[in-house]
Scaffold this active site. Structure first.
Site, mmCIF file in Angstrom:
data_model
loop_
_atom_site.group_PDB
_atom_site.id
_atom_site.type_symbol
_atom_site.label_atom_id
_atom_site.label_comp_id
_atom_site.label_asym_id
_atom_site.label_seq_id
_atom_site.Cartn_x
_atom_site.Cartn_y
_atom_site.Cartn_z
ATOM 1 C CB THR A 147 -0.898 -0.018 1.262
ATOM 2 O OG1 THR A 147 -1.483 1.270 1.439
ATOM 3 C CG2 THR A 147 -0.095 -0.310 2.526
ATOM 4 C CG ASP A 148 -1.150 5.005 -0.888
ATOM 5 O OD1 ASP A 148 -1.703 4.313 0.003
ATOM 6 O OD2 ASP A 148 -1.749 5.951 -1.460
ATOM 7 C CD GLU A 149 -3.458 3.396 4.199
ATOM 8 O OE1 GLU A 149 -3.416 3.459 5.432
ATOM 9 O OE2 GLU A 149 -4.501 3.122 3.567
ATOM 10 C CE LYS A 153 0.179 -4.575 2.928
ATOM 11 N NZ LYS A 153 -0.204 -5.917 2.380
ATOM 12 C CE1 TYR A 159 -3.216 -2.624 5.703
ATOM 13 C CE2 TYR A 159 -3.266 -0.271 5.199
ATOM 14 C CZ TYR A 159 -3.251 -1.588 4.778
ATOM 15 O OH TYR A 159 -3.287 -1.879 3.429
#
Ligand code: NAD
Ligand code: TYD
Length: 351
Positions: free
Chosen positions: A132-134, A161, A157
């Protein structure tokens, strides 16, 4: 060429689109869908491919190392496309350990199995990690995440990741596994679990319930049509060089409040309600802890090197998404009443 591919998390939102794409587009591939069927895993997402000759569902937990090792020992997989994860930021704030177990330990279990059972053939195998970009943290008013942006995760989260991404790269650098990683922005489309912003809002508007907007609704997300993500995964899986990372995004930034107002307008139209009716349901609520202000992805590497571009305008994609939810009332009712959770027993247990 025949390929045996293990797709993890294939009963979830994005995973089901990836499974469907691969099963239908590549009849010569054998697609194994490994999923624990958590609250987010729903085999009703895959009824159109469940009887396909090149598709097999396997119920299992990536946290269980012995089970994963057995699976790799039994099947000589050519590749893994790893999507299984706990994926909802709000749940990670409430229960971070679930995220450590699945997203970190589960990923390392898969890497260990690949390392062990693919020995001597690393150059013929591929481990594709979907991220993810997060992991890049939050942007201010300007700038975009590129593949070289430093990791700076803020939620449990995104921290989990980020950790899994680091392990995947470490197994490439240390043991020579062929890995690729993609970091994608927020997805939207059909089969999205209605705890995430867009399907939650559609469901609440449909049922005349309040639409919760965190804080002032000023946070910005970059939205991508889920089928464009699945297509990007297909292209990267087949064409990326070993060890590479690709950012995937829609070049489609929206403040949450503007997105919700656009959605309200579409819902009024589709439900035949007077313009402005749905907007009355917008309710500002306490902000999410550690809420990242803005995400924006620079996907020019993917566009220039592999020729991928998003296919859908956001308004068109949002209308298609609303149509899907309104046409699939049974899916939505089953999901909101948790009825879908017995589908595995009904359809698969005796197979
Ligand atoms: P999702 O929550 O809809 O689906 C996750 C799937 O993983 C479910 O089917 C669930 O049953 C399965 N799963 C969870 N724990 C498992 C375990 N221990 N063992 C086996 N299966 C397990 O998630 P999603 O939105 O489809 O996201 C898929 C992947 O894409 C995730 O890795 C996520 O980090 C990443 N991603 C998501 C988005 C997004 O906008 N949703 C954006 C970028 C990246
Ligand atoms: P979400 O769909 O949870 O995705 P993510 O947190 O991974 O970006 O949330 C998208 C944005 O919408 C995020 O800024 C949080 C916000 N949000 C709300 O305002 N209300 C809601 O009920 C939800 C679920 C999210």
């Amino acid at each position: 060429m025949t390929k045996k591919i293990l797709i993890t998390g294939g009963a979830g939102f994005i995973g089901s689109h990836v499974v469907r794409r691969f099963v239908k587009k590549y009849p010569d591939y054998s697609i194994f869908n490994l999923d624990k069927l958590t609250y987010a895993g729903n085999l009703l997402n895959l009824t159109d491919v469940e009887d396909a000759a090149n598709y097999k569902f396997v119920k299992g937990d990536i946290v269980e190392a012995e089970f994963i090792n057995d699976l790799f020992r039994t099947h000589d997989f050519d590749a893994v496309i790893h999507l299984a994860a706990e994926s909802h930021v709000d749940r990670s704030i409430a229960s971070p350990m679930d995220f450590v177990m699945t997203n970190v330990i589960g990923t390392v279990n898969l890497l260990n199995a690949a390392r062990e059972y693919w020995k001597g053939a690393y150059d013929k195998k591929r481990f594709y990690h979907v991220s993810t970009d997060e992991v890049y943290g939050a942007l201010g008013e300007t700038g975009m995440f590129t593949e070289s942006t430093s990791y700076d995760p803020h939620s449990p989260y995104s921290a989990s990741k980020a950790s899994s991404d680091h392990f995947v790269r470490a197994y490439h650098d240390t043991y020579g596994l062929d890995v690729v990683i993609s970091n994608c922005s927020n997805n939207y489309g059909s089969h999205h679990f209605p705890e995430k912003l867009i399907p939650l809002a559609i469901n609440n508007i449909k049922n005349n319930k309040p639409v919760p907007v965190y804080g002032k609704g000023e946070n910005v997300r970059d939205w991508l049509w889920v089928e464009d993500h699945a297509r990007a995964i297909d292209v990267i899986f087949h064409e990326a060089k070993t060890g590479e990372t690709y950012n995937i995004g829609g070049h489609n930034e929206w403040k949450n409040i503007d997105l919700i107002k656009l959605l309200c307008g579409i819902m009024d139209e589709k439900l035949g309600r007077e313009a402005g009716t749905s907007e009355k349901l917008i309710t500002y609520v306490t902000d999410r802890a550690g809420h990242d202000l803005r995400y924006a992805i620079d996907s020019s590497k993917l566009q220039q090197k592999l020729g991928w571009v998003p296919s859908l305008q956001f308004e068109e994609g949002l209308k298609k998404t609303v149509d899907w939810y309104l046409e699939n009332e049974k899916w939505l009712d089953d999901v909101t009443s948790f009825n879908y959770q017995s589908y595995y027993e009904k359809q698969y247990a005796e197979r």
